[in-house]
Design a protein around this motif. Structure first.
Motif, short mmCIF file in Angstrom:
data_model
loop_
_atom_site.label_atom_id
_atom_site.label_comp_id
_atom_site.label_asym_id
_atom_site.label_seq_id
_atom_site.Cartn_x
_atom_site.Cartn_y
_atom_site.Cartn_z
N SER A 291 -46.26 8.46 -0.66
CA SER A 291 -45.48 8.06 0.52
C SER A 291 -44.10 8.69 0.49
CB SER A 291 -45.35 6.53 0.58
OG SER A 291 -46.60 5.92 0.82
N LEU A 292 -43.50 8.75 -0.70
CA LEU A 292 -42.19 9.37 -0.85
C LEU A 292 -42.25 10.85 -0.49
CD1 LEU A 292 -39.24 8.92 -1.81
CD2 LEU A 292 -40.02 9.55 -4.11
N ILE A 293 -43.31 11.51 -0.89
CA ILE A 293 -43.49 12.93 -0.56
C ILE A 293 -43.59 13.13 0.95
CG2 ILE A 293 -45.12 14.86 -0.70
CD1 ILE A 293 -45.71 13.94 -3.59
N GLU A 294 -44.38 12.28 1.61
CA GLU A 294 -44.55 12.41 3.06
C GLU A 294 -43.22 12.23 3.79
OE1 GLU A 294 -47.25 13.33 4.81
OE2 GLU A 294 -48.06 13.76 2.81
N ILE A 295 -42.39 11.32 3.32
CA ILE A 295 -41.07 11.13 3.95
C ILE A 295 -40.22 12.37 3.78
CG2 ILE A 295 -38.91 9.84 3.77
CD1 ILE A 295 -40.55 7.36 3.13
N ASN A 296 -40.22 12.95 2.59
CA ASN A 296 -39.41 14.14 2.34
C ASN A 296 -39.92 15.36 3.10
OD1 ASN A 296 -37.15 13.90 0.15
ND2 ASN A 296 -38.79 12.61 -0.61
N LYS A 297 -41.21 15.40 3.36
CA LYS A 297 -41.78 16.55 4.08
C LYS A 297 -41.30 16.61 5.53
CE LYS A 297 -46.16 17.42 3.78
NZ LYS A 297 -47.61 17.19 3.73
N ILE A 298 -40.77 15.51 6.05
CA ILE A 298 -40.30 15.48 7.43
C ILE A 298 -39.21 16.52 7.68
CG2 ILE A 298 -39.11 14.04 9.15
CD1 ILE A 298 -40.41 11.62 7.83
N LYS A 299 -38.37 16.75 6.68
CA LYS A 299 -37.21 17.61 6.89
C LYS A 299 -37.50 19.08 6.62
CE LYS A 299 -35.48 16.29 2.30
NZ LYS A 299 -34.42 15.56 1.60
N ILE A 300 -38.74 19.47 6.35
CA ILE A 300 -39.04 20.87 6.12
C ILE A 300 -39.92 21.43 7.24
CG2 ILE A 300 -38.85 20.60 3.62
CD1 ILE A 300 -41.86 20.61 3.42
N ASN A 301 -39.86 22.70 7.42
CA ASN A 301 -40.64 23.39 8.45
C ASN A 301 -42.14 23.22 8.17
OD1 ASN A 301 -42.04 25.56 9.88
ND2 ASN A 301 -39.96 26.31 10.36
N PRO A 302 -42.94 22.95 9.22
CA PRO A 302 -44.39 22.79 9.02
C PRO A 302 -45.05 24.02 8.38
CG PRO A 302 -43.75 22.03 11.20
CD PRO A 302 -42.54 22.70 10.60
N LEU A 303 -44.43 25.20 8.54
CA LEU A 303 -44.99 26.43 7.97
C LEU A 303 -44.54 26.67 6.53
CD1 LEU A 303 -44.57 28.81 11.05
CD2 LEU A 303 -46.60 27.50 10.36
N PHE A 304 -43.68 25.79 6.05
CA PHE A 304 -43.17 25.95 4.68
C PHE A 304 -44.31 25.82 3.68
CE2 PHE A 304 -41.46 24.10 0.75
CZ PHE A 304 -40.51 25.06 0.42
N ASP A 305 -44.24 26.62 2.61
CA ASP A 305 -45.28 26.61 1.59
C ASP A 305 -45.14 25.38 0.69
OD1 ASP A 305 -47.23 27.15 -0.24
OD2 ASP A 305 -46.27 28.94 -1.10
N PHE A 306 -45.81 24.32 1.10
CA PHE A 306 -45.79 23.08 0.32
C PHE A 306 -47.20 22.82 -0.21
CE2 PHE A 306 -46.44 18.55 -0.21
CZ PHE A 306 -45.39 18.21 -1.04
N ARG A 307 -47.30 22.57 -1.50
CA ARG A 307 -48.61 22.35 -2.13
C ARG A 307 -48.60 21.03 -2.88
NH1 ARG A 307 -47.64 27.85 -5.46
NH2 ARG A 307 -46.76 29.07 -3.74
N SER A 308 -49.59 20.25 -2.64
CA SER A 308 -49.71 18.96 -3.32
C SER A 308 -51.18 18.71 -3.66
CB SER A 308 -49.19 17.82 -2.44
OG SER A 308 -49.35 16.57 -3.08
N LYS A 309 -51.43 18.32 -4.89
CA LYS A 309 -52.81 18.02 -5.29
C LYS A 309 -52.82 16.88 -6.30
CE LYS A 309 -53.09 21.49 -9.00
NZ LYS A 309 -53.86 22.64 -9.53
N SER A 310 -53.92 16.17 -6.31
CA SER A 310 -54.09 15.05 -7.23
C SER A 310 -55.46 15.15 -7.90
CB SER A 310 -53.98 13.71 -6.49
OG SER A 310 -52.73 13.58 -5.87
N ARG A 311 -55.44 14.99 -9.20
CA ARG A 311 -56.70 14.90 -9.93
C ARG A 311 -56.66 13.59 -10.72
NH1 ARG A 311 -58.58 19.76 -13.77
NH2 ARG A 311 -57.01 18.84 -15.16
N ILE A 312 -57.10 12.56 -10.05
CA ILE A 312 -57.01 11.21 -10.60
C ILE A 312 -58.40 10.67 -10.91
CG2 ILE A 312 -56.17 8.87 -10.24
CD1 ILE A 312 -53.95 10.94 -10.36
N ASP A 313 -58.61 10.33 -12.15
CA ASP A 313 -59.87 9.72 -12.56
C ASP A 313 -59.74 8.20 -12.37
OD1 ASP A 313 -62.22 8.87 -13.64
OD2 ASP A 313 -61.80 9.57 -15.69
N LYS A 314 -60.28 7.70 -11.27
CA LYS A 314 -60.13 6.28 -10.96
C LYS A 314 -60.91 5.38 -11.91
CE LYS A 314 -59.08 7.02 -6.08
NZ LYS A 314 -59.43 6.70 -4.68
N SER A 315 -61.81 5.97 -12.68
CA SER A 315 -62.54 5.19 -13.68
C SER A 315 -61.81 5.16 -15.02
CB SER A 315 -63.94 5.78 -13.88
OG SER A 315 -63.86 7.09 -14.43
#
Length: 257
Positions: free
Chosen positions: A120-144
């Motif tokens: 959620s914090l990342i999404e809020i911060n993304k508001i102030k950057i250009n939609p074409l900006f090179d932003f990469r986010s990934k999650s590899r979470i083992d929920k088990s």
């Protein structure tokens, strides 16, 4: 003559028996005293541990009280900069504020709760950057993973690394980017943040202020030697990586309970 011999023999035997009994008594006395000393040392160690734990808790409360206002200010600045996206921003902001006001008051949250907050914090911060900006986010979470839902993660640990990436990125550079990755595997949590930064910003990060210092203090006081934090500036790219061995920490805490 023979009777004198037997008398001396009996006398020597009596002395030997007495000496043996006296030696046994001394050994038992020493063992008893040693046991008593060990118990006293254990009580002193336990008392010192409780005192140290309380001091850490007081310090952590003090650090947390300083950290939250800075986070509020940064979030509100992000929302204000793009009023046309207010609805979406406020929705994410509500999630973040709920976390700060309620969950962060607890000493520990689960990795699942901290991850949801960080996204959620990342999404809020993304508001102030250009939609074409090179932003990469990934999650590899083992929920088990055994630690995924355990209350063993100190709240707001992800804030400093994420906020710094958005704060110090050189958005005007042609090859500018921000890359954030989360991982939870084999009871080890990893957050890695990389961004393009100017030389000035890299120097500022190397001599960073309260936020970085408080993060180091919290990690050291809570996780001891069960964490690793790296900050690497190289070729105009700043990379920060936080790794916490939640499994080892949980095993240690459970052992001392």
């Amino acid at each position: 003559m023979e009777s004198n011999y037997y008398m001396i023999h009996d006398y020597l035997i009596s002395i030997a028996v007495f000496a043996f009994l006296f030696l046994v008594i001394i050994i038992f006395f020493i063992l008893a005293q040693n046991k008593k000393l060990r118990n006293n040392n254990k009580q002193i160690t336990d008392s010192n541990r409780l005192i140290e734990q309380r001091l850490n808790e007081v310090q952590l409360e003090h650090i947390g009280n300083k950290l939250n206002p800075h986070l509020f200010k940064n979030i509100l600045n992000s929302v204000q900069s793009h009023a046309y996206q207010t609805y979406s921003s406020l929705d994410k902001l509500a999630n973040v504020l709920d976390y700060i006001l309620y969950e962060s008051n607890d000493k520990f949250v689960s990795p699942k709760e901290e991850l949801n907050f960080a996204l959620s914090l990342i999404e809020i911060n993304k508001i102030k950057i250009n939609p074409l900006f090179d932003f990469r986010s990934k999650s590899r979470i083992d929920k088990s993973d055994a630690t995924y839902d355990l209350k063993i993660f100190a709240p707001l640990l992800c804030v400093d690394l994420i906020e710094n990436a958005f704060k110090h990125t050189d958005f005007l550079a042609q090859d500018s980017f921000i890359a954030i990755s989360f991982e939870l595997e084999n009871r080890i949590f990893t957050l890695k943040v990389s961004n393009k930064a100017s030389k000035k910003n890299i120097l500022e990060k190397e001599n960073s202020g309260f936020g970085s210092q408080s993060l180091e203090q919290r990690l050291k006081m809570i996780y001891g030697n069960h964490y690793e934090l790296k900050r690497i500036p190289k070729n105009g790219i700043f990379t920060a990586e936080l790794k916490i061995n939640l499994g080892e920490y949980y095993d240690q805490v459970r052992y001392f309970r």
